[in-house]
Scaffold this active site. Structure first.
Site, PDB file in Angstrom:
ATOM      1  N   ARG A   1       0.830  -1.205   0.000  1.00  0.00           N
ATOM      2  CA  ARG A   1       0.000   0.000   0.000  1.00  0.00           C
ATOM      3  C   ARG A   1       0.868   1.259   0.000  1.00  0.00           C
ATOM      4  O   ARG A   1       0.564   2.243  -0.662  1.00  0.00           O
ATOM      5  CB  ARG A   1      -0.925  -0.013   1.220  1.00  0.00           C
ATOM      6  CG  ARG A   1      -1.883   1.158   1.254  1.00  0.00           C
ATOM      7  CD  ARG A   1      -2.890   1.017   2.368  1.00  0.00           C
ATOM      8  NE  ARG A   1      -2.301   1.205   3.681  1.00  0.00           N
ATOM      9  CZ  ARG A   1      -2.878   0.858   4.830  1.00  0.00           C
ATOM     10  NH1 ARG A   1      -4.068   0.285   4.830  1.00  0.00           N
ATOM     11  NH2 ARG A   1      -2.274   1.068   5.983  1.00  0.00           N
TER      12      ARG A   1
ATOM     13  N   LYS B   1      -2.906   6.002   1.083  1.00  0.00           N
ATOM     14  CA  LYS B   1      -2.587   6.558   2.400  1.00  0.00           C
ATOM     15  C   LYS B   1      -1.638   7.730   2.217  1.00  0.00           C
ATOM     16  O   LYS B   1      -0.419   7.569   2.200  1.00  0.00           O
ATOM     17  CB  LYS B   1      -2.002   5.493   3.330  1.00  0.00           C
ATOM     18  CG  LYS B   1      -2.452   5.730   4.782  1.00  0.00           C
ATOM     19  CD  LYS B   1      -2.215   4.535   5.653  1.00  0.00           C
ATOM     20  CE  LYS B   1      -2.811   4.599   7.008  1.00  0.00           C
ATOM     21  NZ  LYS B   1      -4.258   4.712   7.110  1.00  0.00           N
TER      22      LYS B   1
ATOM     23  N   GLU C   1     -16.481   6.070   4.677  1.00  0.00           N
ATOM     24  CA  GLU C   1     -15.724   5.630   5.853  1.00  0.00           C
ATOM     25  C   GLU C   1     -16.195   6.409   7.078  1.00  0.00           C
ATOM     26  O   GLU C   1     -17.001   7.329   6.963  1.00  0.00           O
ATOM     27  CB  GLU C   1     -14.222   5.868   5.651  1.00  0.00           C
ATOM     28  CG  GLU C   1     -13.661   5.098   4.467  1.00  0.00           C
ATOM     29  CD  GLU C   1     -12.155   5.025   4.502  1.00  0.00           C
ATOM     30  OE1 GLU C   1     -11.578   4.755   5.572  1.00  0.00           O
ATOM     31  OE2 GLU C   1     -11.542   5.236   3.454  1.00  0.00           O
TER      32      GLU C   1
END
Ligand SMILES: *Cc1c(COP(=O)(O)O)cnc(C)c1O
Length: 304
Positions: free
Chosen positions: A22, A126, A159
């Protein structure tokens, strides 16, 4: 990412391969110099954890928080991709997110006026740039008496705060749907999220999750979750649980969701989590501490 000490004294990382992959995808999205060697970075992190392992309290729920970071360092004021980067890892002892005995269900405020992410944007990576714009809405939610923002995009749940969101819907007594929004680019692909989907799908065929009956079938789905659906399931009495997941909290139960001036109120649980959230929380923590073996999720830190 976190490193955990088990009762056997060994130090472990939880699914670090997903974390490294990621990080590489995220760095690439902002044109930072990649590829860096994710295997070499993981080896270095394992050595770092070994060196600093005396800082990890050997108490359940405690860990060493690790934050691998990559920043552009090109000495340039222009808006151009950086051809230099600094990759570093900071770490710190970390305690449980909520103090012992204060296990509680959190409250969320569904806010349709602000968005965290959008199609084609960076919400699925991220990146530090995703977080600053969330701080003001977070303050406003707190002023209204809620713990976190439940982020919507065109009425669809994305989210909650900086955590992935799950809802548990009853089909009938023995069949429960575990629903979380799909990875369409607006959702951060959380390691905990992936673990919750995999463990839910494994019950009861491949494993029996803690305290859940063998007769109960969990059906895990990655699918669009509209706020109007959630409200309807709630009114029909089929919304059993909602919970949020991430490395910091692992799995936290939701007690209340504010939406259009009213609250969706979920059943209270002494453990702070409904049956599914509790089962996933307990199983994930035991895997992290090396007490339960599951695939190759728990990786022991040893020098090469
Ligand atoms: C980090 C993060 C998560 C959780 O990801 P984990 O890999 O489970 O820690 C969820 N949502 C956002 C926005 C995040 O930044």
């Amino acid at each position: 990412m976190k490193a955990y000490v088990g009762p056997d004294g060994e130090v472990r990382l939880f699914r670090p391969d997903l974390n490294m992959a990621r990080m590489r995808r995220s760095a690439d999205r902002v044109a930072l110099p990649v590829p860096f060697d994710t295997d070499a970075l993981l080896t270095l992190i394992q050595r770092l954890v070994e060196l600093e392992s005396r800082w990890i309290p050997n108490i359940q729920g405690y860990s060493l928080y690790l934050r691998p970071t990559i920043i552009g360092t090109r000495p340039n004021l222009g808006v151009t991709a950086s051809d230099h980067a600094l990759l570093y890892v900071i770490c710190s002892p970390a305690g449980p997110y909520f103090r012992a005995g204060s296990a509680r269900q959190i409250s969320l405020l569904a806010n349709g006026d602000v968005v965290r992410s959008w199609p084609g944007g960076t919400g699925g990576y991220k990146l530090a740039l995703n977080y600053a714009p969330t701080l003001k809405p977070q303050q406003l939610a707190e002023l209204q008496g809620y713990n976190q923002v439940l982020w919507l995009l065109d009425g669809k749940i994305t989210e909650a705060g900086a955590m992935n969101f799950f809802a548990v819907i009853q089909q009938d007594e023995n069949n429960w749907d575990i629903i979380t929004p799909p990875l369409d680019g607006t959702i951060l692909p959380g390691v905990t999220r992936d673990s919750c989907i995999a463990l839910s799908a494994a019950h009861p065929s491949r494993t029996i999750l803690p305290h859940l009956p063998e007769t109960l079938r969990l059906h895990a789905h990655e699918r669009t979750l509209a706020m109007s659906d959630l409200k309807q399931w709630y009114e029909e009495g089929r919304l059993l649980e909602a919970f949020t997941v991430g490395t910091a909290v692992v799995v936290t139960g939701v007690g209340r969701i504010g939406y259009e001036g009213k609250d969706i109120v979920l059943p209270e649980h002494a453990s702070g989590r409904g049956p599914v959230a509790r089962a996933l929380y307990e199983r994930i923590v035991t895997i992290q501490e090396g007490k339960f073996e599951w695939e190759d999720w728990s990786v022991v830190c040893k020098s090469a």
